[in-house]
Design an enzyme around this catalytic site. Structure first.
Site, PDB file in Angstrom:
ATOM      1  N   SER A 260     -10.452   1.464   2.093  1.00  0.00           N
ATOM      2  CA  SER A 260     -10.877   0.103   1.728  1.00  0.00           C
ATOM      3  C   SER A 260     -11.504  -0.625   2.908  1.00  0.00           C
ATOM      4  O   SER A 260     -12.526  -1.308   2.759  1.00  0.00           O
ATOM      5  CB  SER A 260      -9.701  -0.698   1.164  1.00  0.00           C
ATOM      6  OG  SER A 260      -8.609  -0.721   2.059  1.00  0.00           O
ATOM      7  N   HIS A 290      -5.051   5.986  -2.308  1.00  0.00           N
ATOM      8  CA  HIS A 290      -5.053   4.789  -1.450  1.00  0.00           C
ATOM      9  C   HIS A 290      -4.137   3.741  -2.085  1.00  0.00           C
ATOM     10  O   HIS A 290      -2.949   3.994  -2.277  1.00  0.00           O
ATOM     11  CB  HIS A 290      -6.489   4.301  -1.278  1.00  0.00           C
ATOM     12  CG  HIS A 290      -6.675   3.305  -0.164  1.00  0.00           C
ATOM     13  ND1 HIS A 290      -5.716   3.052   0.798  1.00  0.00           N
ATOM     14  CD2 HIS A 290      -7.722   2.488   0.153  1.00  0.00           C
ATOM     15  CE1 HIS A 290      -6.167   2.144   1.643  1.00  0.00           C
ATOM     16  NE2 HIS A 290      -7.378   1.774   1.274  1.00  0.00           N
ATOM     17  N   HIS A 337       1.543  10.059   5.725  1.00  0.00           N
ATOM     18  CA  HIS A 337       0.452   9.122   5.982  1.00  0.00           C
ATOM     19  C   HIS A 337      -0.624   9.838   6.767  1.00  0.00           C
ATOM     20  O   HIS A 337      -0.342  10.754   7.542  1.00  0.00           O
ATOM     21  CB  HIS A 337       0.960   7.903   6.766  1.00  0.00           C
ATOM     22  CG  HIS A 337      -0.038   6.785   6.860  1.00  0.00           C
ATOM     23  ND1 HIS A 337      -0.994   6.737   7.848  1.00  0.00           N
ATOM     24  CD2 HIS A 337      -0.236   5.685   6.086  1.00  0.00           C
ATOM     25  CE1 HIS A 337      -1.731   5.648   7.688  1.00  0.00           C
ATOM     26  NE2 HIS A 337      -1.300   4.997   6.633  1.00  0.00           N
ATOM     27  N   ASP A 392       4.115   2.194   0.654  1.00  0.00           N
ATOM     28  CA  ASP A 392       4.229   2.271  -0.798  1.00  0.00           C
ATOM     29  C   ASP A 392       5.608   2.707  -1.260  1.00  0.00           C
ATOM     30  O   ASP A 392       5.966   2.496  -2.424  1.00  0.00           O
ATOM     31  CB  ASP A 392       3.189   3.246  -1.354  1.00  0.00           C
ATOM     32  CG  ASP A 392       1.763   2.810  -1.057  1.00  0.00           C
ATOM     33  OD1 ASP A 392       1.476   1.615  -1.254  1.00  0.00           O
ATOM     34  OD2 ASP A 392       0.961   3.644  -0.613  1.00  0.00           O
TER      35      ASP A 392
END
Length: 460
Positions: A260, A290, A337, A392
């Site tokens: 992003s 994402h 990650h 997340d």
């Protein structure tokens, strides 16, 4: 023909006069040939430098290639994110807060990202007042959002609504009039601040329209961005408002290489205005690798709990369930990650928020137990480079605790926060005159020829 495999398609075509392969069949036949060729090149030359990166990096999504300047934040694999040099705990300590609150105001972080300086309380209150004046949406945009089909994914609606706001871009209008390059940043700044200010209202309209009756409370101009957002969503719990302040802050910036942030930087480098750039950024955020991962994690946690069949979530039972998931060929989402090699500080601060404010919540406890167990299981499993949780892994269960169960909306909230990070950097890029982004691409054939010239006797 979409969804049919090649053999099914071939059977359908048997009665046709010509048996020449279709485009899809011809393409399908090439795939294994190309895959084998790339596999061979990576095996033979993967660690060899190809210009400014290795062959492996060129094929591997440019992972860790240092070729982008991004001023507002820096991600360390072990230490985690720093916003203008400050860690998340330092931001929680030093950035101004709402009266009686413990978490930093997102507007304070916006000031920090833009200037590199911690603002005073008065400066933040002035910024809040400025943004509240910019926040109201034109009636036609509100009507446009409320006319979206309710089964259109909230992230699609979010991106479309941001594009609708582009009609009022000051940067686009000034550019058409021939504004000097040295003045670009001022118009970009105006768009940046107005766009961020309007996002809570846009998101709230989508939320209330998709999941409820479409009625949204008017914005309270005396409140900060997070409180306004929560109340327009329909939530008045002071703890949830505090969580929103933390949520928007920690989801804002994560250096420039994530999809992003990079997308906003790339599109903006073409002198696309902030609305066009942010909409493109949100389309990247909507991908399951994402920002969409937060809703996927929550669904996993719910299924994980259900699959345990009512067993107490003891470390032993959770470990058994983790192995069941991995042995079935699935993954444990929320762990791993692209850059981090330790527990994500964004996970940690959410866990600390839960420890402070939330008691006896089964899903919150389950997330904590998975955190205690999963890294060891993943390490033993051996197929995960980073067995530690990311942001997340925790955010969804906190939102559910306070009553927000509509997980398909979570990425929209992520997007509201991410704008606070990527749009300031876009404005900085215009102020510093950063160039059009135009990396050099290569074909597999050109890579192969280059390696054969450099290593005529082969390489092992």
């Amino acid at each position: 023909m979409v969804g049919r495999n090649v053999s099914q398609h071939f059977i359908v075509r048997r009665g046709m006069a010509s048996m020449e392969p279709t485009l899809k069949e011809a393409f399908a036949a090439k795939i294994p040939v190309w895959q084998d060729e790339i596999k061979s090149i990576k095996k033979q030359y993967g660690d060899k430098v190809l210009g400014t990166c290795t062959v492996e990096q060129a094929y591997g999504g440019m992972r860790s290639v240092k070729s982008m300047v991004y001023e507002t934040s820096l991600l360390d694999p072990v230490e985690g994110i720093r916003f203008r040099g400050l860690t998340i705990p330092e931001c929680q300590e030093r950035l101004p807060k709402a009266k009686g609150g413990d978490e930093p105001l997102p507007e304070a972080l916006l000031w920090l990202l833009m200037t590199g300086e911690v603002p005073t309380d008065a400066q933040v209150q002035g910024l809040i007042a400025d943004m509240n004046q910019r926040a109201p949406l034109p009636d036609w945009i509100e009507k446009t959002i409320l006319d979206f089909p309710k089964d259109l994914h909230p992230m699609t609606q979010f991106s479309m609504a941001i594009l609708a706001c582009q009609k009022e871009s000051q940067f686009a209008a000034a550019y058409q009039k021939g504004v000097k390059k040295t003045e670009y940043w001022g118009y970009c700044f105006e768009d940046m601040l107005t766009c961020i200010a309007r996002l809570p209202r846009i998101a709230a309209l989508i939320y209330r329209n998709v999941f409820f009756d479409g009625k949204v409370l008017p914005m309270e101009n005396a409140s900060d961005m997070s409180e306004n957002f929560c109340k327009m969503l329909g939530y008045n719990d002071p703890q949830f408002i505090e969580l929103m302040r933390l949520y928007l802050t920690i989801h804002s910036d994560h250096e420039g290489g994530n999809v992003s942030a990079h997308t906003c930087h790339l599109v903006g480098s073409a002198l696309s205005d902030p609305y066009l750039s942010l909409s493109a950024s949100m389309n990247g955020l909507a991908g399951p690798l994402h920002g969409l991962a937060n809703q996927e994690v929550l669904r996993f946690i719910k299924d994980f709990k259900a699959d345990m069949g009512g067993k107490p979530a003891t470390p032993e039972a959770v470990k058994e369930q983790c192995w069941k998931v991995l042995n079935s060929g699935r993954v444990i989402p929320g762990y791993g990650h692209a850059v981090l090699r330790k527990t994500d500080p964004r996970f940690t601060c959410q866990a600390e928020f839960a420890k402070k404010h939330i008691k006896d919540d089964e899903l919150v406890k389950l997330v904590q137990t998975i955190y205690e167990v999963a890294p060891g299981v993943l390490t033993e499993h051996g197929k995960t480079k980073n067995p530690w949780p990311n942001v997340d892994a925790h955010s969804g269960v906190l939102l559910v605790h306070y009553g927000m169960k509509e997980e398909s909306f979570y990425t929209v909230m992520f997007g509201v926060g991410r704008a606070i990070g990527v749009l300031p950097m876009l404005t900085i890029s215009r102020a510093l005159g950063f160039s059009l982004e135009r990396p050099k691409s290569l074909t597999t054939e050109s890579i192969k020829k280059t390696m054969e010239v450099m290593y005529p006797h082969g390489h092992t």
